[in-house]
Write an enzyme that holds these catalytic residues in place. Structure first.
Site, PDB file in Angstrom:
ATOM      1  CG  HIS A 159      -2.559   0.368   0.967  1.00  0.00           C
ATOM      2  ND1 HIS A 159      -3.033   0.775  -0.345  1.00  0.00           N
ATOM      3  CD2 HIS A 159      -3.178   1.378   1.972  1.00  0.00           C
ATOM      4  CE1 HIS A 159      -4.035   1.387  -0.160  1.00  0.00           C
ATOM      5  NE2 HIS A 159      -4.247   1.522   1.195  1.00  0.00           N
ATOM      6  CG  ASN A 188      -9.236   5.271   4.514  1.00  0.00           C
ATOM      7  OD1 ASN A 188      -8.643   4.572   3.578  1.00  0.00           O
ATOM      8  ND2 ASN A 188      -9.980   4.270   5.325  1.00  0.00           N
ATOM      9  CG  ASN A 214     -10.134   3.497   0.925  1.00  0.00           C
ATOM     10  OD1 ASN A 214     -11.438   3.745   0.414  1.00  0.00           O
ATOM     11  ND2 ASN A 214     -10.112   2.569   1.262  1.00  0.00           N
ATOM     12  CG  PHE A 250      -3.507   6.127   9.120  1.00  0.00           C
ATOM     13  CD1 PHE A 250      -2.850   4.929   8.794  1.00  0.00           C
ATOM     14  CD2 PHE A 250      -3.373   6.706  10.279  1.00  0.00           C
ATOM     15  CE1 PHE A 250      -1.937   4.009   9.954  1.00  0.00           C
ATOM     16  CE2 PHE A 250      -2.624   6.506  10.895  1.00  0.00           C
ATOM     17  CZ  PHE A 250      -1.522   5.137  10.674  1.00  0.00           C
TER      18      PHE A 250
END
EC number: 3.1.1.29
Length: 193
Positions: free
Chosen positions: A22, A70, A116, A68
């Site tokens: 990620h 998101n 996201n 983060f």
């Protein structure tokens, strides 16, 4: 098309996330900073780490949101406002499930594709009219395995392939910085013989 002024790498902060799939976006901007000698510093008003890089005669801001994934849009939109940069002058580097490791693709505009960090950025900007660097991490094969896949570390071969894609994207970047995105895409998207 406008030349790039801000390059953002998406990822999750903290050592536990440092080597995950990620964090391919962080990996790209970290490699870019290392190659150019740019130094990272925490900038609380921009909710992230920033660096100023000189690349092929262009001065460009680099950003790693400390939010983060998101909530990445909070940091990105703060940086755009603070440095008075238009979204069209933004490149967001992120992990891409739909591309194999070793593949990187440039694109302009579009949706979030389930990513996201892009979703939050598009939500806060109100549109998707910015550049993206999609760094392939591969897909685990089933949607139920996506979360552990992206939050996990790539195996040795995939990790090396991701590193090669990052290097190829950095090599194509001077063309994009000159505003020559079609040539940058051609260089990055054409398989090496």
């Amino acid at each position: 098309m406008s030349a790039l002024r801000l390059i953002v790498g998406l990822g999750n902060p903290g050592p536990e996330h440092a080597q995950t799939r990620h964090n391919a976006g962080f990996r790209f901007v970290d490699a870019l900073a290392e190659r150019t000698g740019a130094r990272w510093g925490l900038d609380s008003k921009l909710f992230g780490e920033t660096a100023k890089a000189d690349i092929a005669g262009h001065t460009v801001w680099l950003l790693k949101p400390a939010t983060f994934m998101n909530l990445s849009g909070k940091s990105i939109t703060a940086a755009l406002r603070f440095w008075k940069i238009e979204p069209e002058q933004l490149l967001v580097a992120h992990d891409e499930l739909d591309l194999a490791p070793g593949t990187a693709r440039l694109k302009f505009d579009g949706g979030h594709g389930g990513q996201n960090g892009l979703r939050d950025t598009i939500r806060l900007l109100g549109h998707g009219k910015f550049h993206r660097l999609r760094v392939g991490i591969g897909h685990p094969g089933h949607k139920d395995r996506v979360v552990p896949w992206v939050l996990g570390r790539a195996g040795r071969d995939d990790d090396m392939a991701i590193g090669e894609a990052v290097d190829a994207a950095i090599d194509a970047l001077p063309l994009a910085l000159d505003g020559n995105f079609n040539e940058a895409m051609k260089r990055l998207h054409t398989p090496k013989k």
